[in-house]
Design a protein around this motif. Structure first.
Motif: not given
Length: 294
Positions: A48, A51, A55, A65, A258
């Motif tokens: 993750s 990404k 997303e 991804p 993120d």
């Protein structure tokens, strides 16, 4: 499990029986499921982190991804100066390993080979401390950190408290003692006859014969110190002293979600690499005490 040549829990003859074969594959499938459950969270965090932001928040979430943004890793590393936190963690780890091996090793040698009168009772008291919940000693330990007994020193914003804690580990002392018990007494007596001191025997005879246990405890100590959060968070208030774990926690308010995952990747990767490279020694640590030939 079945290992061939009649060794292991299930031998070749037993494996030919349908019932035994069924149990074997059921256990094997269960281990795969448990391994996947353990690996998936860390793998999902790492995947993750690559990404893009859209997303990352997509519903339903994607496991793999659609596009990899490797540049986020370098941007996060440089912007938040993670190298400094890696250096701090490495410095803390080196000291903890040195204190752990020296003082716990000496304690194991004391209980295994020296055995003065009353040492058995002292060893029993040390083992009893394993049964105490960790929370019992937190308040007294922290009060001693703020006002170190006799010297009245404030050890906050230093690595000394974590080093002192690494120097006294009942489980590590037990591992050392059990391994030192396998060293032939004849070697110790021969060294005494040659005029070697007790410390000389420890450093010149015992430690060179204890490379497997030294490597195992070193690896486990490195992993433990790297993943430790509570005491570094309580002790290290100055940002210049933060470890990786403390930095990720303290910076999370300023990091997008993120980017937090990228930072978590920085924390996950080193222990994983450590295990993959030295897994043979880690597994050996669970079977220490097999004896020394010769």
């Amino acid at each position: 499990m079945k290992t061939g040549k009649g060794s292991g829990i299930i031998g070749d003859l037993e494996y030919k029986q349908p019932g035994v074969k069924l149990v074997y594959w059921l256990i094997f499938a269960a281990m795969i499921i448990v391994s996947a459950i353990c690996i998936f969270p860390a793998l999902w965090v790492i995947m993750s982190s690559f990404k893009d932001i859209k997303e990352f928040y997509a519903i339903p979430p994607t496991i793999i991804p659609r596009s990899f943004h490797i540049e986020k890793v370098w941007q996060t590393w440089n912007e938040f100066r993670f190298m400094k936190y890696y250096v701090n963690t490495g410095y803390l780890t080196l000291g903890a390993v040195a204190f752990c091996l020296l003082f716990n090793g000496l304690a194991g040698y004391f209980f295994s080979k020296l055995k003065p009168r009353g040492s058995g009772f002292i060893f029993l008291l040390i083992l009893w401390t394993v049964l105490l919940p960790n929370t019992v000693g937190m308040v007294p330990l922290f009060s001693n950190i703020v006002d170190f007994p006799l010297l009245h020193l404030n050890l906050t914003n230093t690595y000394w408290p974590m080093w002192f804690m690494a120097a006294v580990n009942p489980v590590t002392i037990l591992i050392f003692k059990n391994f030192f018990d396998t060293i032939p007494v004849s070697l110790i007596e021969a060294a005494r006859i040659d005029g070697s001191t007790k410390l000389g025997i420890f450093f010149r005879i015992v430690l060179p014969l204890s490379v497997p246990v030294l490597i195992t405890i070193t690896i486990l100590t490195i992993n433990g110190v790297w993943m430790d959060f509570f005491w570094p968070y309580m002790v290290l208030k100055d940002q210049s002293q933060w470890t990786v774990m403390v930095a990720i926690y303290n910076l999370k308010a300023t990091l997008p979600m993120d980017i937090q995952f990228v930072a978590l990747t920085f924390a996950i990767v080193p222990p994983v690499l450590l295990f993959l490279i030295f897994q043979r020694y880690i597994m050996q640590g669970y079977s220490i005490g097999g004896g020394i030939k010769g």
